[in-house]
Write a protein that holds these residues in place. Structure first.
Motif, PDB file in Angstrom:
ATOM      1  N   CYS A 163      -6.204  -1.522  -2.055  1.00  0.00           N
ATOM      2  CA  CYS A 163      -7.072  -0.221  -0.688  1.00  0.00           C
ATOM      3  C   CYS A 163      -8.581  -0.804  -0.086  1.00  0.00           C
ATOM      4  O   CYS A 163      -9.174   0.132   0.176  1.00  0.00           O
ATOM      5  N   ILE A 203      -9.148   0.305   3.143  1.00  0.00           N
ATOM      6  CA  ILE A 203      -8.434   1.942   3.264  1.00  0.00           C
ATOM      7  C   ILE A 203      -9.514   2.988   3.239  1.00  0.00           C
ATOM      8  O   ILE A 203     -10.203   2.724   2.479  1.00  0.00           O
ATOM      9  N   VAL A 216       1.064  -0.672  -0.150  1.00  0.00           N
ATOM     10  CA  VAL A 216      -0.026   0.000  -0.277  1.00  0.00           C
ATOM     11  C   VAL A 216       0.857   1.349   0.008  1.00  0.00           C
ATOM     12  O   VAL A 216       0.778   2.067  -0.336  1.00  0.00           O
ATOM     13  N   ILE A 227      -5.692   6.989   2.807  1.00  0.00           N
ATOM     14  CA  ILE A 227      -4.925   7.179   2.042  1.00  0.00           C
ATOM     15  C   ILE A 227      -4.598   8.894   2.371  1.00  0.00           C
ATOM     16  O   ILE A 227      -3.240   8.857   1.930  1.00  0.00           O
ATOM     17  N   LYS A 231      -7.848   4.655  -4.419  1.00  0.00           N
ATOM     18  CA  LYS A 231      -9.124   3.778  -4.336  1.00  0.00           C
ATOM     19  C   LYS A 231      -9.932   3.385  -5.073  1.00  0.00           C
ATOM     20  O   LYS A 231     -10.326   2.198  -5.535  1.00  0.00           O
ATOM     21  N   ASN A 254       0.323   3.802  -2.396  1.00  0.00           N
ATOM     22  CA  ASN A 254       0.659   5.921  -1.937  1.00  0.00           C
ATOM     23  C   ASN A 254       1.622   6.864  -2.328  1.00  0.00           C
ATOM     24  O   ASN A 254       1.454   7.889  -2.999  1.00  0.00           O
TER      25      ASN A 254
END
Length: 91
Positions: free
Chosen positions: A65, A68, A32, A73, A58, A36
């Motif tokens: 994701c 999350i 992740v 994020i 997303k 990001n």
């Protein structure tokens, strides 16, 4: 597919990002934090807000994701840690 999503992201408003419906699967090697950093690198380049960038991530990387929140994020776009995709500082 990813190139098309990035092109759409470049010119989209936040409401337009909701319509992204073809997510991209990425290698298990990418975490992740890598997603990001990728988002921050392109979002910063396109002068997008953290929320727009997070929503883009997303939707495009839905599998990575899925659990999350967009706000999480957004807060962690420049998170430090072990990663494959580094933050690019634009001068």
């Amino acid at each position: 597919k990813l190139c098309n999503h990035v092109h759409k992201f470049q010119f989209a408003k936040e409401d337009d990002l909701i319509s992204i419906s073809e997510p991209i699967k990425v290698s298990r090697e990418l975490k992740v934090i890598d997603i990001n950093h990728y988002g921050w690198n392109i979002g910063h380049q396109f002068k997008k807000s953290g929320n727009e960038t997070a929503l883009f991530l997303k939707k495009v990387f839905a599998e990575k994701c899925h659990n999350i929140e967009v706000s999480t994020i957004s807060r962690k776009l420049r998170m430090e840690g072990s990663c494959k995709i580094e933050i690019r500082e634009i001068l």
